[in-house]
Design an enzyme around this catalytic site. Structure first.
Site, short mmCIF file in Angstrom:
data_model
loop_
_atom_site.label_atom_id
_atom_site.label_comp_id
_atom_site.label_asym_id
_atom_site.label_seq_id
_atom_site.Cartn_x
_atom_site.Cartn_y
_atom_site.Cartn_z
N ARG A 62 0.80 -1.22 0.00
CA ARG A 62 0.00 0.00 0.00
C ARG A 62 0.84 1.28 0.00
NH1 ARG A 62 -3.09 -3.93 2.11
NH2 ARG A 62 -1.04 -4.66 2.70
N LYS A 90 24.95 -5.19 -1.79
CA LYS A 90 26.42 -5.28 -1.84
C LYS A 90 27.05 -4.68 -0.59
CE LYS A 90 26.17 -4.34 -6.79
NZ LYS A 90 26.43 -3.25 -7.74
N HIS A 140 4.46 6.01 11.56
CA HIS A 140 4.00 5.84 10.18
C HIS A 140 3.01 6.98 9.95
CE1 HIS A 140 2.84 4.15 6.46
NE2 HIS A 140 2.55 2.90 6.81
N1 CP Z 1 -0.40 -0.06 5.95
C1 CP Z 1 0.82 -0.32 5.43
O1 CP Z 1 1.83 0.28 5.81
O2 CP Z 1 0.80 -1.28 4.46
P1 CP Z 1 2.06 -1.73 3.58
O3 CP Z 1 3.02 -2.44 4.51
O4 CP Z 1 1.50 -2.64 2.52
O5 CP Z 1 2.68 -0.50 3.01
#
Ligand code: CP
Length: 314
Positions: A62, A90, A140
């Protein structure tokens, strides 16, 4: 004299760095961006001439794809680097990889890394705008923002809503960003999950209520957010088995009935269907999991627009 709000040149590292007014600016900009995502022809020239690199040391479906599409819809050039297909295999260090990307004249680096603080480190050593796409269990921010956006779009407001966050908070950067963003925007936060998966800070934070039973967290909630069990970050022994987890903590239709009848269900994905969330709830009429993905593109377009339009001013 009032100063115009601007995020120009700002690194997007964690929502704790943003005021409620700045989060409001991002959400309002995302609303404009969603109109573009809904069009037949999505391309606009807002970031023509800008270049963005996505640098992912951990897997993603995503986040990486939606950042890439967000940049492309805005007319930027977007290049993707993953750890398995670059000179990282590497042995090139993170610092040298960042210097190499910077030397090519990029305007922004969207970065995911398993180490907490990796994005802040990147921001301290190179000049492009750094967007944190996940650093260990720390943050995040774009996921926290797209959750806020999805909640507001569905409920018509943020302030005063009751949110239940269920599951593996200990390993969840999403939960940390949610909590930071939701507290700033005035939501009431209730948390439940196995005690070993609920970090100590939750019990000490004002505005967060921790429950032993998921049923108590869900009671009268407007939003129920289920977190993924992150087996890849566990050394084992934090709960008896996935079957027991589903029985005691999983979101089933029966448990969902305790929430408000118009409550929405969120999950950042990828889901362990049958463990933290039942198959029927994942695809339930109250589920907004696919909408979260759609809104992720608009929110990431907003972040690029606000941070990159008009040049770098770091
Ligand atoms: N929600 C989320 O971070 O999904 P992905 O790990 O697929 O990016």
């Amino acid at each position: 004299m009032s100063r115009e709000l601007s995020l120009k040149g700002r690194d997007i590292l964690a929502l704790e760095d943003f005021s409620a007014e700045e989060i409001r600016l991002i959400l309002n900009t995302a609303k404009e961006m969603k109109n573009i995502v809904g069009r037949d022809i999505k391309k606009v020239p807002a970031l023509r001439g800008k270049s963005i690199v996505t640098l992912f040391y951990e897997p993603s479906t995503r986040t990486r794809t939606s950042f890439e599409l967000a940049g492309k819809y805005l007319g930027a050039d977007v290049v993707n680097i993953t750890s398995g297909t670059s000179s990282i295999v590497k042995g090139e260090s993170l610092r040298d990889t960042l210097y190499t990307i910077e030397a090519m004249g990029v305007d922004a680096i969207v970065m995911r890394h398993k180490a907490e603080g990796a994005a802040a480190y990147a921001a301290s050593v190179v000049s492009p705008v750094i967007v944190n796409a996940g650093d260990g269990a720390h943050a995040h921010p774009s996921q926290g923002l797209l959750n806020l956006y999805t909640i507001e779009e569905n409920m018509g407001k943020l302030e005063g809503l009751k949110v239940a966050i269920l599951g593996d908070v200990l390993h969840s950067r999403v939960a940390r960003s949610d909590i930071q963003g939701m507290r700033k925007m005035g939501l009431e936060i209730h948390i439940a999950g196995p005690r070993p998966l609920l970090p100590r800070f939750l019990h000490e934070e004002e505005g967060i209520t921790v429950h032993d039973r998921v049923e108590d967290a869900i009671e009268d909630a407007d939003v129920v957010e289920v977190l993924r069990i992150q087996l890849e970050r566990m050394k084992g022994g934090l709960f008896p088995s996935t079957r027991e987890y589903a029985r005691i903590y999983g979101l089933s239709e029966e448990r969902l009935k305790r929430a408000n009848k118009n409550a929405i269900v969120l999950h950042p994905g990828p889901m362990n269907r049958g463990w933290e969330i039942s198959e029927s709830v994942a695809y339930h009429v109250q589920s907004r999991i696919q909408e979260e993905v759609k809104n992720g593109v608009a929110v990431r377009m907003a972040l690029f627009t606000l941070a990159l339009m008009g040049g770098k001013h770091k």
